[in-house]
Design a protein around this motif. Sequence first.
Motif, mmCIF file in Angstrom:
data_model
loop_
_atom_site.group_PDB
_atom_site.id
_atom_site.type_symbol
_atom_site.label_atom_id
_atom_site.label_comp_id
_atom_site.label_asym_id
_atom_site.label_seq_id
_atom_site.Cartn_x
_atom_site.Cartn_y
_atom_site.Cartn_z
ATOM 1 N N MET A 1 0.830 -1.100 0.141
ATOM 2 C CA MET A 1 -0.518 -0.060 -0.153
ATOM 3 C C MET A 1 1.175 1.167 -0.128
ATOM 4 N N SER A 2 0.776 2.210 -0.932
ATOM 5 C CA SER A 2 1.490 3.203 -1.087
ATOM 6 C C SER A 2 0.970 4.285 -0.187
ATOM 7 N N GLY A 3 -0.354 4.881 -0.260
ATOM 8 C CA GLY A 3 -0.043 5.550 0.800
ATOM 9 C C GLY A 3 -1.341 6.627 -0.152
ATOM 10 N N GLU A 4 -2.203 7.634 0.578
ATOM 11 C CA GLU A 4 -2.716 8.791 -0.037
ATOM 12 C C GLU A 4 -1.602 9.867 -1.049
ATOM 13 N N LYS A 5 -2.619 10.251 -1.766
ATOM 14 C CA LYS A 5 -1.622 11.411 -2.798
ATOM 15 C C LYS A 5 -2.391 12.663 -3.137
ATOM 16 N N ASN A 6 -4.157 12.180 -3.026
ATOM 17 C CA ASN A 6 -4.345 13.677 -3.084
ATOM 18 C C ASN A 6 -5.018 14.619 -2.178
ATOM 19 N N LEU A 7 -4.277 15.680 -2.179
ATOM 20 C CA LEU A 7 -3.839 16.595 -1.481
ATOM 21 C C LEU A 7 -5.188 16.584 -0.454
ATOM 22 N N GLU A 8 -6.509 16.885 -1.456
ATOM 23 C CA GLU A 8 -7.557 17.032 -0.855
ATOM 24 C C GLU A 8 -7.919 16.019 -0.062
ATOM 25 N N GLN A 9 -7.876 14.851 -0.206
ATOM 26 C CA GLN A 9 -7.904 14.103 0.476
ATOM 27 C C GLN A 9 -7.648 13.462 1.674
ATOM 28 N N ILE A 68 12.207 22.245 24.747
ATOM 29 C CA ILE A 68 10.693 20.857 24.941
ATOM 30 C C ILE A 68 9.537 21.298 23.806
ATOM 31 N N MET A 69 9.477 19.871 23.073
ATOM 32 C CA MET A 69 8.739 20.228 22.204
ATOM 33 C C MET A 69 7.766 18.967 22.238
ATOM 34 N N SER A 70 6.243 18.940 21.666
ATOM 35 C CA SER A 70 5.295 18.289 21.748
ATOM 36 C C SER A 70 4.986 17.348 19.704
ATOM 37 N N TRP A 71 4.361 16.170 20.461
ATOM 38 C CA TRP A 71 4.357 15.571 18.966
ATOM 39 C C TRP A 71 3.546 15.356 18.846
ATOM 40 N N ILE A 72 2.838 15.532 17.167
ATOM 41 C CA ILE A 72 2.083 15.043 16.478
ATOM 42 C C ILE A 72 2.451 14.128 15.657
ATOM 43 N N THR A 73 1.450 13.524 15.210
ATOM 44 C CA THR A 73 1.365 12.408 14.198
ATOM 45 C C THR A 73 0.329 12.717 13.625
ATOM 46 N N LEU A 74 0.387 12.999 11.820
ATOM 47 C CA LEU A 74 -0.783 12.777 11.353
ATOM 48 C C LEU A 74 -1.076 11.048 10.910
ATOM 49 N N THR A 75 -2.029 10.992 11.415
ATOM 50 C CA THR A 75 -2.886 9.438 11.334
ATOM 51 C C THR A 75 -3.369 8.918 9.688
ATOM 52 N N VAL A 76 -3.366 9.676 8.392
ATOM 53 C CA VAL A 76 -3.315 9.520 7.511
ATOM 54 C C VAL A 76 -2.227 8.815 6.891
ATOM 55 N N HIS A 77 -2.448 7.694 6.209
ATOM 56 C CA HIS A 77 -1.291 6.938 5.264
ATOM 57 C C HIS A 77 -1.116 8.060 4.547
ATOM 58 N N SER A 78 0.090 9.074 4.213
ATOM 59 C CA SER A 78 0.311 9.882 3.498
ATOM 60 C C SER A 78 1.715 9.244 2.476
ATOM 61 N N SER A 79 1.562 9.084 0.639
ATOM 62 C CA SER A 79 1.962 8.869 0.209
ATOM 63 C C SER A 79 3.631 9.617 0.064
ATOM 64 N N LEU A 80 4.531 8.873 -0.318
ATOM 65 C CA LEU A 80 6.057 9.886 -0.139
ATOM 66 C C LEU A 80 6.167 10.469 -0.963
ATOM 67 N N GLU A 81 4.798 10.294 -2.146
ATOM 68 C CA GLU A 81 5.121 11.422 -3.311
ATOM 69 C C GLU A 81 4.191 12.261 -3.395
ATOM 70 N N ALA A 82 3.334 12.451 -1.815
ATOM 71 C CA ALA A 82 2.569 12.954 -1.962
ATOM 72 C C ALA A 82 2.788 14.840 -1.353
ATOM 73 N N ILE A 83 2.022 15.965 -3.335
ATOM 74 C CA ILE A 83 2.537 16.967 -3.151
ATOM 75 C C ILE A 83 1.568 17.455 -2.695
ATOM 76 N N GLY A 84 2.275 18.941 -1.191
ATOM 77 C CA GLY A 84 1.586 20.292 -0.926
ATOM 78 C C GLY A 84 1.008 19.386 0.536
#
Length: 130
Positions: A1-9, A68-84
Amino acid sequence: MSGEKNLEQLLKSIKPEHNAGDYVFCKVATLENINLSEIEMLFKEKEAITLILKKEIADTLKLEYSVIMSWITLTVHSSLEAIGLTAAFSKALSEKEISCNVVAAYYHDHIFVNKKDIEMAMKVLNTFAG
């Protein structure tokens, strides 16, 4: 599974998750005497090895850090080739004067923000959900 590429999605599906704890960025010359299972992320650069780890572990290892930082994960599986995606959320955060340090891994994007900015950062990121 390569992840989502569509920016809007991607933007509708980012679902930010705040990882508990305080995190810091430290630099070391070598990984000698470092237990890699205690390190969240690392990156080798010409100048040094950057470690991202929990503050208490850095304190135990007597490693220096500046913020000192806080860590946020964007839980969507984004493609390494996603643009924007990075541009969109970093622009939104910058409009609220929130600095972000981004690590793009295979499945998710991870954002580190100053601990004092975590509530506003989560609010900003949650505005993308459709």
